[in-house]
Design an enzyme around this catalytic site. Structure first.
Site, PDB file in Angstrom:
ATOM      1  N   ARG A 101     -14.928 -17.806 -46.568  1.00 50.82           N
ATOM      2  CA  ARG A 101     -13.745 -17.492 -47.382  1.00 50.82           C
ATOM      3  C   ARG A 101     -14.054 -17.736 -48.869  1.00 50.82           C
ATOM      4  O   ARG A 101     -15.022 -18.441 -49.189  1.00 50.82           O
ATOM      5  CB  ARG A 101     -12.572 -18.369 -46.951  1.00 50.82           C
ATOM      6  CG  ARG A 101     -12.104 -17.980 -45.570  1.00 50.82           C
ATOM      7  CD  ARG A 101     -10.728 -18.490 -45.293  1.00 50.82           C
ATOM      8  NE  ARG A 101     -10.262 -17.915 -44.046  1.00 50.82           N
ATOM      9  CZ  ARG A 101      -9.037 -18.016 -43.580  1.00 50.82           C
ATOM     10  NH1 ARG A 101      -8.131 -18.678 -44.269  1.00 50.82           N
ATOM     11  NH2 ARG A 101      -8.696 -17.461 -42.443  1.00 50.82           N
ATOM     12  N   ASP A 144      -2.557 -20.377 -37.036  1.00 51.57           N
ATOM     13  CA  ASP A 144      -2.877 -19.157 -37.784  1.00 51.57           C
ATOM     14  C   ASP A 144      -1.645 -18.651 -38.527  1.00 51.57           C
ATOM     15  O   ASP A 144      -0.516 -18.835 -38.073  1.00 51.57           O
ATOM     16  CB  ASP A 144      -3.386 -18.095 -36.798  1.00 51.57           C
ATOM     17  CG  ASP A 144      -4.132 -16.975 -37.497  1.00 51.57           C
ATOM     18  OD1 ASP A 144      -4.408 -17.094 -38.709  1.00 51.57           O
ATOM     19  OD2 ASP A 144      -4.431 -15.965 -36.834  1.00 51.57           O
ATOM     20  N   ASN A 172     -15.013 -19.885 -41.383  1.00 43.88           N
ATOM     21  CA  ASN A 172     -14.156 -20.115 -42.561  1.00 43.88           C
ATOM     22  C   ASN A 172     -14.954 -20.444 -43.826  1.00 43.88           C
ATOM     23  O   ASN A 172     -14.439 -20.308 -44.938  1.00 43.88           O
ATOM     24  CB  ASN A 172     -13.125 -21.217 -42.307  1.00 43.88           C
ATOM     25  CG  ASN A 172     -11.979 -20.796 -41.421  1.00 43.88           C
ATOM     26  OD1 ASN A 172     -11.357 -21.617 -40.751  1.00 43.88           O
ATOM     27  ND2 ASN A 172     -11.674 -19.503 -41.385  1.00 43.88           N
ATOM     28  N   SER A 184     -13.022 -23.283 -39.144  1.00 42.52           N
ATOM     29  CA  SER A 184     -14.079 -22.763 -38.260  1.00 42.52           C
ATOM     30  C   SER A 184     -15.386 -22.592 -39.021  1.00 42.52           C
ATOM     31  O   SER A 184     -15.398 -22.577 -40.264  1.00 42.52           O
ATOM     32  CB  SER A 184     -13.647 -21.419 -37.678  1.00 42.52           C
ATOM     33  OG  SER A 184     -13.671 -20.429 -38.688  1.00 42.52           O
TER      34      SER A 184
HETATM   35  C1  FPP Z   1      -5.115 -20.149 -40.692  1.00 41.85           C
HETATM   36  O1  FPP Z   1      -4.312 -19.430 -41.563  1.00 41.85           O
HETATM   37  C2  FPP Z   1      -5.321 -21.520 -41.046  1.00 41.85           C
HETATM   38  C3  FPP Z   1      -6.501 -22.104 -41.429  1.00 41.85           C
HETATM   39  C4  FPP Z   1      -7.756 -21.375 -41.615  1.00 41.85           C
HETATM   40  C5  FPP Z   1      -6.620 -23.509 -41.694  1.00 41.85           C
HETATM   41  C6  FPP Z   1      -5.637 -24.437 -41.065  1.00 41.85           C
HETATM   42  C7  FPP Z   1      -5.381 -25.476 -42.044  1.00 41.85           C
HETATM   43  C8  FPP Z   1      -4.222 -26.116 -42.240  1.00 41.85           C
HETATM   44  C9  FPP Z   1      -3.027 -25.956 -41.382  1.00 41.85           C
HETATM   45  C10 FPP Z   1      -4.141 -27.000 -43.408  1.00 41.85           C
HETATM   46  C11 FPP Z   1      -4.212 -28.445 -43.235  1.00 41.85           C
HETATM   47  C12 FPP Z   1      -4.981 -29.008 -42.147  1.00 41.85           C
HETATM   48  C13 FPP Z   1      -5.046 -30.339 -41.909  1.00 41.85           C
HETATM   49  C14 FPP Z   1      -5.777 -30.814 -40.697  1.00 41.85           C
HETATM   50  C15 FPP Z   1      -4.389 -31.319 -42.787  1.00 41.85           C
HETATM   51  P1  FPP Z   1      -4.969 -18.177 -42.285  1.00 41.85           P
HETATM   52  O2  FPP Z   1      -5.375 -18.600 -43.633  1.00 41.85           O
HETATM   53  O3  FPP Z   1      -6.059 -17.618 -41.435  1.00 41.85           O
HETATM   54  O4  FPP Z   1      -3.745 -17.207 -42.330  1.00 41.85           O
HETATM   55  P2  FPP Z   1      -3.771 -15.611 -42.322  1.00 41.85           P
HETATM   56  O5  FPP Z   1      -4.363 -15.207 -41.014  1.00 41.85           O
HETATM   57  O6  FPP Z   1      -2.319 -15.269 -42.426  1.00 41.85           O
HETATM   58  O7  FPP Z   1      -4.561 -15.184 -43.503  1.00 41.85           O
END
Ligand code: FPP
Length: 245
Positions: free
Chosen positions: A70, A19, A67, A64
């Site tokens: 979004r 996250d 997600n 998720s």
């Molecule tokens: C959370 O940060 C992250 C995600 C929803 C997605 C995770 C994805 C990656 C790390 C990218 C690549 C993945 C692979 C498997 C290559 P957020 O967007 O919720 O952050 P925030 O809470 O600060 O808005």
């Protein structure tokens, strides 16, 4: 640091809620997609570190069921990132004897991502050093509902009777059927919640929360989390005296 890790007490399954990509990008005055790109670099580093530390199972919450809500552009960027990472990393996965696995409603993914994912899963299925599981379009409640539907159908068709239903039957119908329970769950970015991730599988997991945003997460942070885990006393409902006698 790394020398302090007890090789006999390694978590057999680490799960991570990655996250903070969005907040990391915002802090740099960049678009959220830039944070996800940097987050993908952290994924690579942490997979490598887990393989080096002999952690047999790593599960990452990559996307998720929630997600999908979004902005379209962000969802598209995440899917593109996934496809690119899969294309790029297949050789490294095979070289390091890592099996790729996926949990979640994979059929909901865009055709290109689904195809690439299935291909990498097939091409790494014989690897034995570590299983890397990506949770994609994953939601724990959805998984539990699916499980109950499948078991109910078997009861209806007289394949099993209600009195046969036990924890192992439920385990065998989850997406995670071939994985052990989670020992250590890590969440980055300071949030302290589970967000519909592996609710059944974390029943006895140790929880580790860190303020570090996912794009800043390194091998040293992972080592810290493992050391923290090794300092906990896992009682599984027993008393401390029972464990130490
Ligand atoms: C959370 O940060 C992250 C995600 C929803 C997605 C995770 C994805 C990656 C790390 C990218 C690549 C993945 C692979 C498997 C290559 P957020 O967007 O919720 O952050 P925030 O809470 O600060 O808005």
């Amino acid at each position: 640091m790394i020398e302090n890790i007890d090789p006999d007490k390694l978590p057999q399954h680490i799960a991570i809620i990655m996250d903070g990509n969005g907040r990391w990008a915002k802090k740099q005055g960049k678009f959220r997609a830039f944070g996800h790109e940097k987050g993908a670099h952290s994924v690579r580093k942490i997979v490598e570190a887990c393989a080096e530390l002999h952690i047999p199972n790593l599960t990452l919450y990559a996307f998720s069921t929630e997600n999908w809500n979004r902005p379209k552009l962000e969802v598209r960027a995440l899917m593109k990132l996934l496809v690119n990472a899969l294309k790029k990393e297949i050789t490294t996965l095979n070289k390091n004897n890592i099996r790729l696995n996926a949990i979640g409603n994979i059929e909901a993914l865009p055709t290109g991502a689904k195809k690439e994912l299935k291909e990498v899963i097939a091409q790494t299925q014989e690897n034995t050093h570590m299983t890397l599981t990506l949770a994609l379009s994953y939601g724990s409640r959805e998984e539990i509902v699916k499980t109950i539907k499948e078991i109910s159908l078997k009861v209806k068709n007289n394949l099993i009777s209600p009195s046969d239903i036990d924890e192992s039957i439920i385990n065998n119908h989850l997406y995670t059927r071939d994985l052990p329970d989670v020992d250590l769950l890590i969440r980055t970015s300071g949030e302290q919640r589970i967000s519909n991730f592996l609710l059944w599988q974390i029943a006895y997991a140790e929880l580790h929360f860190t303020e570090t945003l996912w794009p800043d997460y390194t091998k040293d942070h992972l080592i810290n989390a493992i050391l923290d885990y090794q300092n906990r006393e896992r009682r599984f409902g027993k008393t401390s005296e029972q464990l130490n006698s």
